[in-house]
Design an enzyme around this catalytic site. Structure first.
Site, PDB file in Angstrom:
ATOM      1  N   GLU A  35       0.600  35.291  25.177  1.00 18.54           N
ATOM      2  CA  GLU A  35       0.574  34.567  26.449  1.00 18.54           C
ATOM      3  C   GLU A  35      -0.493  33.481  26.371  1.00 18.54           C
ATOM      4  OE1 GLU A  35       1.035  32.754  29.527  1.00 18.54           O
ATOM      5  OE2 GLU A  35       2.392  34.497  29.436  1.00 18.54           O
ATOM      6  N   THR A  42       4.944  33.610  36.298  1.00 19.88           N
ATOM      7  CA  THR A  42       5.196  32.812  37.497  1.00 19.88           C
ATOM      8  C   THR A  42       4.989  33.626  38.769  1.00 19.88           C
ATOM      9  OG1 THR A  42       6.752  31.353  36.368  1.00 19.88           O
ATOM     10  CG2 THR A  42       6.928  31.494  38.758  1.00 19.88           C
ATOM     11  N   CYS A  43       5.577  34.805  38.830  1.00 21.34           N
ATOM     12  CA  CYS A  43       5.550  35.585  40.073  1.00 21.34           C
ATOM     13  C   CYS A  43       4.134  35.900  40.533  1.00 21.34           C
ATOM     14  CB  CYS A  43       6.344  36.872  39.899  1.00 21.34           C
ATOM     15  SG  CYS A  43       6.331  37.913  41.372  1.00 21.34           S
ATOM     16  N   CYS A  48       5.788  34.092  43.523  1.00 23.39           N
ATOM     17  CA  CYS A  48       6.076  34.998  44.637  1.00 23.39           C
ATOM     18  C   CYS A  48       4.842  35.518  45.359  1.00 23.39           C
ATOM     19  CB  CYS A  48       6.881  36.201  44.148  1.00 23.39           C
ATOM     20  SG  CYS A  48       8.098  35.849  42.876  1.00 23.39           S
ATOM     21  N   LYS A  51       2.515  32.799  47.016  1.00 24.18           N
ATOM     22  CA  LYS A  51       3.308  32.162  48.071  1.00 24.18           C
ATOM     23  C   LYS A  51       3.418  33.075  49.285  1.00 24.18           C
ATOM     24  CE  LYS A  51       7.501  32.774  47.939  1.00 24.18           C
ATOM     25  NZ  LYS A  51       8.850  32.939  47.343  1.00 24.18           N
ATOM     26  N   TYR A  99      -2.248  44.211  35.338  1.00 25.91           N
ATOM     27  CA  TYR A  99      -1.201  43.998  34.334  1.00 25.91           C
ATOM     28  C   TYR A  99      -1.763  44.213  32.935  1.00 25.91           C
ATOM     29  CZ  TYR A  99       2.806  42.265  37.019  1.00 25.91           C
ATOM     30  OH  TYR A  99       3.900  42.171  37.825  1.00 25.91           O
ATOM     31  N   GLY A 176      13.209  18.589  48.180  1.00 24.96           N
ATOM     32  CA  GLY A 176      13.995  19.741  47.751  1.00 24.96           C
ATOM     33  C   GLY A 176      14.633  20.427  48.931  1.00 24.96           C
ATOM     34  N   TYR A 179      14.868  27.459  48.012  1.00 27.34           N
ATOM     35  CA  TYR A 179      13.866  28.448  48.407  1.00 27.34           C
ATOM     36  C   TYR A 179      12.465  27.839  48.512  1.00 27.34           C
ATOM     37  CZ  TYR A 179      17.009  32.318  46.819  1.00 27.34           C
ATOM     38  OH  TYR A 179      18.033  33.202  46.640  1.00 27.34           O
ATOM     39  N   ALA A 181      11.196  24.779  48.387  1.00 29.35           N
ATOM     40  CA  ALA A 181      10.984  23.660  49.306  1.00 29.35           C
ATOM     41  C   ALA A 181      10.935  24.143  50.749  1.00 29.35           C
ATOM     42  CB  ALA A 181      12.092  22.622  49.132  1.00 29.35           C
ATOM     43  N   GLU A 183      10.269  27.130  51.878  1.00 33.39           N
ATOM     44  CA  GLU A 183       9.113  27.983  52.124  1.00 33.39           C
ATOM     45  C   GLU A 183       7.828  27.174  52.271  1.00 33.39           C
ATOM     46  OE1 GLU A 183      10.869  31.932  49.834  1.00 33.39           O
ATOM     47  OE2 GLU A 183       9.685  30.470  48.725  1.00 33.39           O
ATOM     48  N   ARG A 206      21.533  25.096  50.042  1.00 30.68           N
ATOM     49  CA  ARG A 206      22.895  25.099  49.502  1.00 30.68           C
ATOM     50  C   ARG A 206      23.229  26.467  48.916  1.00 30.68           C
ATOM     51  NH1 ARG A 206      24.883  23.907  44.336  1.00 30.68           N
ATOM     52  NH2 ARG A 206      22.782  23.311  43.654  1.00 30.68           N
ATOM     53  N   THR A 312      12.445  37.466  40.307  1.00 34.14           N
ATOM     54  CA  THR A 312      11.555  38.390  39.608  1.00 34.14           C
ATOM     55  C   THR A 312      12.156  39.780  39.389  1.00 34.14           C
ATOM     56  OG1 THR A 312       9.570  37.234  40.326  1.00 34.14           O
ATOM     57  CG2 THR A 312       9.319  39.557  39.761  1.00 34.14           C
ATOM     58  N   HIS A 437      16.030  53.047  67.697  1.00 28.56           N
ATOM     59  CA  HIS A 437      15.736  52.210  68.866  1.00 28.56           C
ATOM     60  C   HIS A 437      14.292  52.390  69.334  1.00 28.56           C
ATOM     61  CE1 HIS A 437      16.690  50.095  72.590  1.00 28.56           C
ATOM     62  NE2 HIS A 437      16.052  51.061  73.253  1.00 28.56           N
ATOM     63  N   GLU A 442      18.544  47.730  64.455  1.00 28.45           N
ATOM     64  CA  GLU A 442      19.615  48.556  65.012  1.00 28.45           C
ATOM     65  C   GLU A 442      20.873  47.747  65.318  1.00 28.45           C
ATOM     66  OE1 GLU A 442      19.201  49.935  69.238  1.00 28.45           O
ATOM     67  OE2 GLU A 442      17.260  48.935  69.099  1.00 28.45           O
TER      68      GLU A 442
END
Length: 459
Positions: A35, A42-43, A48, A51, A99, A176, A179, A181, A183, A206, A312, A437, A442
């Site tokens: 790495e 990315t996530c 993710c 964000k 990680y 964009g 997703y 753009a 968000e 789209r 992800t 409820h 529901e």
């Protein structure tokens, strides 16, 4: 037998690569992961997780306002962008460490260098060292796409830079309609930034259900987000106040920052795949079969770099299935259908199954159920917000083939609905499930009246 340095060499320590490495090592394989940036991909590092943290932060302005309706006296809220960025960075550092610990505990060696493929069973590190492996896994993910070169493009930012801006801009234009753009437009707008969303198509998001696309457009417009459609940027000018973006229609948009979120492209440039005989697709993605094997028997790929489904959880499942198949003696492929997904806009969107336009193409008879209502929280807060829910049912089999939710906690609701739908639940199964409820969810088990399109009603 040929002796290799490793049984598996993974290039990229993102979600898919880390999962594949850990599970493979658990089966007894000798594994290394290269790495060049940060473990987590990315996530965790620039997608993710950060964000979602920004999304949460952006929604507190509404929470403070809503509290008054429930009897709370709240002082004047004050937002500190640098403090949020610092807190976000601290959390990402914690996750990266977790990680690394998980990989270490599994016996996986982490190599903090860029690696490129130099043969079917060999990789070369940036330092010049060549390593051999019985199998190579490409898990390098994707990178923001900036389209073709155009004057001034070097001045725009992407989601990578947006997470670490030194201060909030007074104004921003987000290019964009997907997703990312949608968000980020919601995030910046709720932080008080004057926000414009520009998209080349006629409507944002789209591929999503038309009802959801229309309702988010309406909600964003009410929030003050300006949406410009049918236009793209042709060139940019740097000014003392920020940037001027010139449009294909002849107009221009001025803002302190312009952010491109027009898509992501597989991160394969300079990896040496073609030289090793690996087939790549039209946008550089690694072409793989149902078991994530490339055109070279010893080279595999998972996650966004394959351009199958850029999510992800999909990368994680693909990485796990690869390890099971290649090192666990349990051949397994991933079915890339009926995948739940969410857009963390505000209001939030989540979906599982088919949108209406595709359901109509595939069903001889389609039954549609819709509900739009004011959530109970909004009754005292006084907020002008509504929940929207939609079920699509195959009229012949009775199976629910699409579920679309827009509003607070939409993703949490659809995650559970996805289990039932993947198991083949029918509308009768939903109807026979007792409601919990009072909740918004529901409504999914209490919708009874079929929706009839105005044209159908006229007939």
């Amino acid at each position: 037998m040929t002796k290799f340095d490793y049984d598996l060499f993974v290039i990229g320590a993102g979600s898919g690569g880390v999962r594949a490495a850990r599970i493979s090592a658990g089966y007894g394989a000798k594994v290394a992961v290269a790495e060049e940036y940060r473990v987590g991909g990315t996530c965790v590092i620039r997608g993710c997780v950060p964000k979602k943290l920004l999304v949460y932060a952006s929604r507190f302005a509404d929470d403070f306002e809503d509290a008054r309706g429930f009897g709370w006296t709240v002082g004047e809220p004050k937002f500190d962008w640098p403090a949020l960025v610092a807190a976000k960075d601290k959390e990402l550092a914690r996750l990266e460490a977790a990680y690394r610990t998980a990989l270490g505990n599994a016996g996986v060696e982490i190599i903090a260098e860029r690696a490129t493929v130099v043969g079917p069973n060999a990789v070369q590190l940036k330092s010049g060292r060549t390593i051999t492996a019985r199998k190579i896994l490409i898990a390098t993910g994707g990178t923001p796409w900036l389209a073709e070169s155009r004057p001034g493009l070097e001045h725009v930012i992407t989601s990578n830079e947006a997470f670490d801006l030194p201060r909030l801009p007074a104004s921003i234009v987000v290019a964009g309609g997907g997703y990312i753009a949608a968000e980020f437009a919601g995030i910046f707008s709720r932080f008080g930034v004057e926000t414009t969303l520009i998209y080349r198509g006629d409507k944002i998001l789209r591929g999503f259900d038309e009802d959801v696309r229309d309702r988010l457009t309406e909600a964003y417009t009410k929030q003050g987000i300006r949406i410009v459609t049918g236009q793209i940027f042709t060139h940019f000018e740097k000014t003392a106040a920020g940037l001027v973006g010139h449009l294909s229609g002849g107009g221009k948009l001025e803002a302190e920052q312009i952010m491109f979120a027009i898509g992501r492209t597989p991160n394969t440039r300079g990896l040496g795949l073609e030289k090793a005989g690996v087939e790549v697709g039209w946008n550089g993605h690694v072409v793989v079969n149902e078991y994530s094997k490339s055109s070279v028997d010893s080279i595999f790929a998972v996650g966004d770099v394959t351009d199958r489904v850029q999510l992800t959880p999909v990368a994680i499942r693909e990485g796990h299935a690869f390890a099971d198949t290649e090192f666990g003696g349990k051949p397994r492929m991933i079915e890339h259908t009926m995948i739940p997904t969410a857009v963390f806009s505000t209001p939030e969107i989540a979906t599982i199954g088919l949108p209406e336009h595709l359901a109509r193409e595939r069903c001889t008879k389609l039954d549609i159920y819709k509900a739009s209502f004011r959530p109970i929280k909004a009754t005292l807060s006084g907020r002008d917000e509504r929940m929207f829910m939609k079920l699509l049912v195959d009229g012949e089999s009775g199976k629910v083939i699409g579920c679309h939710v827009m509003g607070e906690d939409a993703a949490e609701i659809v995650q559970m609905a996805a289990i039932a739908i993947r198991l083949g639940a029918t509308k009768a199964d939903f109807d026979n499930t007792m409601a919990l409820h009072p909740t918004s969810a529901e409504e999914l088990v209490t919708m009874r009246e079929k929706w009839i399109a105005p044209t159908e009603a006229a007939c």
